[in-house]
Every structure is written in structure tokens, then in C-alpha cells.
Design an enzyme around this catalytic site. Structure first.
Site, short mmCIF file in Angstrom:
data_model
loop_
_atom_site.label_atom_id
_atom_site.label_comp_id
_atom_site.label_asym_id
_atom_site.label_seq_id
_atom_site.Cartn_x
_atom_site.Cartn_y
_atom_site.Cartn_z
N THR A 7 38.13 59.11 15.04
CA THR A 7 37.58 60.32 15.64
C THR A 7 38.07 60.34 17.20
OG1 THR A 7 35.70 61.56 16.04
CG2 THR A 7 35.42 59.45 16.26
N GLY A 8 38.13 61.45 17.68
CA GLY A 8 38.25 61.59 19.11
C GLY A 8 37.20 62.51 19.81
N LYS A 12 30.26 61.73 18.51
CA LYS A 12 30.32 61.24 17.23
C LYS A 12 30.62 59.63 17.31
CE LYS A 12 32.41 63.83 13.85
NZ LYS A 12 33.44 64.19 12.91
N ASP A 72 33.83 63.56 8.30
CA ASP A 72 34.02 64.97 8.55
C ASP A 72 32.57 65.41 8.17
OD1 ASP A 72 35.92 67.18 9.01
OD2 ASP A 72 35.00 67.95 7.39
N PHE A 155 25.74 66.97 21.00
CA PHE A 155 27.20 67.39 20.93
C PHE A 155 27.19 68.68 19.81
CE2 PHE A 155 29.05 65.81 17.29
CZ PHE A 155 28.60 64.79 16.98
N TYR A 157 26.65 71.48 17.44
CA TYR A 157 25.85 72.38 17.22
C TYR A 157 24.34 71.99 17.49
CZ TYR A 157 29.47 75.30 14.90
OH TYR A 157 31.02 75.73 14.88
N HIS A 183 22.18 63.07 9.43
CA HIS A 183 23.19 63.28 8.50
C HIS A 183 24.18 62.04 8.70
CE1 HIS A 183 23.90 65.68 11.96
NE2 HIS A 183 25.04 65.63 11.79
P1 IMP Z 1 34.31 67.27 12.92
O1 IMP Z 1 33.47 66.58 11.73
O2 IMP Z 1 34.75 66.27 13.85
O3 IMP Z 1 35.75 68.18 12.36
O4 IMP Z 1 33.34 68.45 13.43
C1 IMP Z 1 33.10 69.61 12.89
C2 IMP Z 1 32.19 70.34 13.70
O5 IMP Z 1 30.82 70.03 13.42
C3 IMP Z 1 32.41 70.15 15.38
O6 IMP Z 1 32.29 71.56 15.96
C4 IMP Z 1 31.66 69.24 15.89
O7 IMP Z 1 31.13 69.35 17.03
C5 IMP Z 1 30.20 69.70 15.00
N1 IMP Z 1 29.55 68.57 14.75
C6 IMP Z 1 29.66 67.42 13.99
N2 IMP Z 1 28.95 66.59 13.85
C7 IMP Z 1 27.58 67.27 14.35
C8 IMP Z 1 26.43 66.83 14.81
O8 IMP Z 1 26.04 65.57 14.38
N3 IMP Z 1 25.78 67.67 15.52
C9 IMP Z 1 26.06 68.74 15.67
N4 IMP Z 1 27.36 69.12 15.80
C10 IMP Z 1 28.24 68.47 14.90
#
Ligand code: IMP
Length: 197
Positions: A7-8, A12, A72, A155, A157, A183
């Protein structure tokens, strides 16, 4: 022994390290931004599992002797037919910021007169072992979407998500709450259980 986290996303990464580091001190944790020449593959899967796999496999291709972890995650709002779901990262456009995505979510809920504000975060982890097995660990957190962003922690949502049983958003509750209830933490605990069994 090393584990490479695909991850970048700094938020997370911080959460993953906080959960894993004390439990597996024998494994040193690294992340993709430490690899100068690494370019992640596009996340064009149809499911969380597809995308977590894409992340894990692209890093495994350059760290084949190490542990690799891909995460993800998406937010699903019941009244929006489970959107934004796998499109959570790009909901307001390909390079959308967290505040743009959150603003779009609230706007869509207003435009569509969404009455049912129930929502869940879903996290899918794909962990690849040094001998190339794939472990899948998942976790979810249910709550409701608030009317306005509130709070400064976390971060994505977090500022609009109020977990069931709480009156504040994840961004108001702070890192201690996510560390024990999120989660991602639930999915990471499944990984740790499997690792230690
Ligand atoms: P990804 O899993 O990095 O592709 O993230 C998908 C989207 O969900 C991105 O907009 C992240 O900022 C958001 N996101 C991922 N994990 C969380 C979390 O734990 N809380 C709030 N938003 C999240």
C-alpha cells in the site's frame, strides 16, 4: 524475516503496523514506497479479492522470498445499493482526495434522498507466504453514515462513519477505537490466528 505491505496509503499502513508489529516482532515490516523502482499494477479487479490479489501479487513479483500483504477495502452504503464499494478509492474521480470522495458520498445521499444510512466497511486481505501460499482474511464493521464530516483522526471515509453502538464518527473516536474494532483489525487478527496456529 520480512513482510512487505502493498500500500501507498499512509493511514492504512500505520494501522496495519500498529496491529501487527507488537504481535510479530520477529518479522520486520516494510512497505512498497521503500522500493524505488516499484510501480503498482492498476487496481482494475471487479471484487475486493481481485484487487487485494493484484496488490499482493505485484509486490510478490519483486519480493518473492518474503511475506507480502495486500489490503483492499471499501465502504458500502445500503441506501445507495452498496455503492461506492470496490470503487471507493475513485468515487469522485481517478485521483480524488479523501475529502472529495466523502463530499461526493454525502451529495449522492442527498440527491437520491437516501433514507437508509446503514453502511459497512469491508476489508479483504491477501497474504502471500514465503512459500507462495495465498491466505485470505476478511473483516467488516457496520455503522451509519453521518450527515456531515466530523473529526480529524483516521483517513478516507472515517469522518462520516459512525460505528454501531457509538454516537461519534471513527475520525472523532480516534486511533484506539480502530485499533480494537475496525474491519482491518478484525481481518488482521484472523491472519495472526492462522500464523500462530
Ligand atoms: P483502497 O483499499 O486503498 O483501495 O481504499 C479504498 C477507499 O476506501 C479509499 O478511498 C480509502 O481512503 C478508503 N478506505 C480504506 N480503508 C479505510 C478505512 O479504514 N477507513 C476509511 N476509509 C477507508
Amino acid at each position: 524475516m520480512e513482510m512487505w505491505i502493498a500500500t501507498g496509503n499512509e493511514g492504512k499502513l500505520k494501522e496495519i503496523k500498529h496491529v501487527l508489529q507488537p504481535q510479530i516482532p520477529e518479522i520486520s515490516l516494510h512497505h512498497q514506497n521503500e522500493l524505488k523502482a516499484f510501480t503498482p499494477r492498476p487496481e482494475d479487479g471487479k471484487t475486493y479479492l481481485d484487487n487485494a490479489r493484484i496488490k499482493a501479487r505485484s509486490l510478490k513479483a519483486v519480493r518473492d522470498k518474503d511475506w507480502v500483504l495486500g489490503d483492499d477495502t471499501g465502504l458500502e452504503v445500503v441506501g445507495l445499493g452498496n455503492l461506492p464499494g470496490v470503487h471507493s478509492a475513485r468515487y469522485a474521480g481517478p485521483h480524488a482526495s479523501d475529502s472529495e470522495n466523502t463530499a461526493k458520498l454525502l451529495k449522492m445521499m442527498t440527491i437520491r434522498h437516501v433514507g437508509d444510512r446503514k453502511a459497512r466497511f469491508f476489508c479483504c486481505l491477501v497474504i502471500m507466504t514465503p512459500d507462495n501460499q495465498e491466505w485470505i482474511c476478511e473483516g467488516e464493521l457496520w455503522g451509519t453514515i453521518g450527515k456531515l464530516p466530523q473529526g480529524t483522526h483516521g483517513f478516507g471515509y472515517d469522518s462520516v462513519f459512525i460505528p454501531d453502538g457509538e454516537t461519534k464518527t471513527l475520525a472523532e473516536l480516534g486511533p484506539g477505537y480502530k485499533l480494537t474494532h475496525s474491519h482491518r483489525t478484525l481481518a488482521l487478527r484472523k491472519f495472526l490466528e492462522r500464523l500462530k496456529s
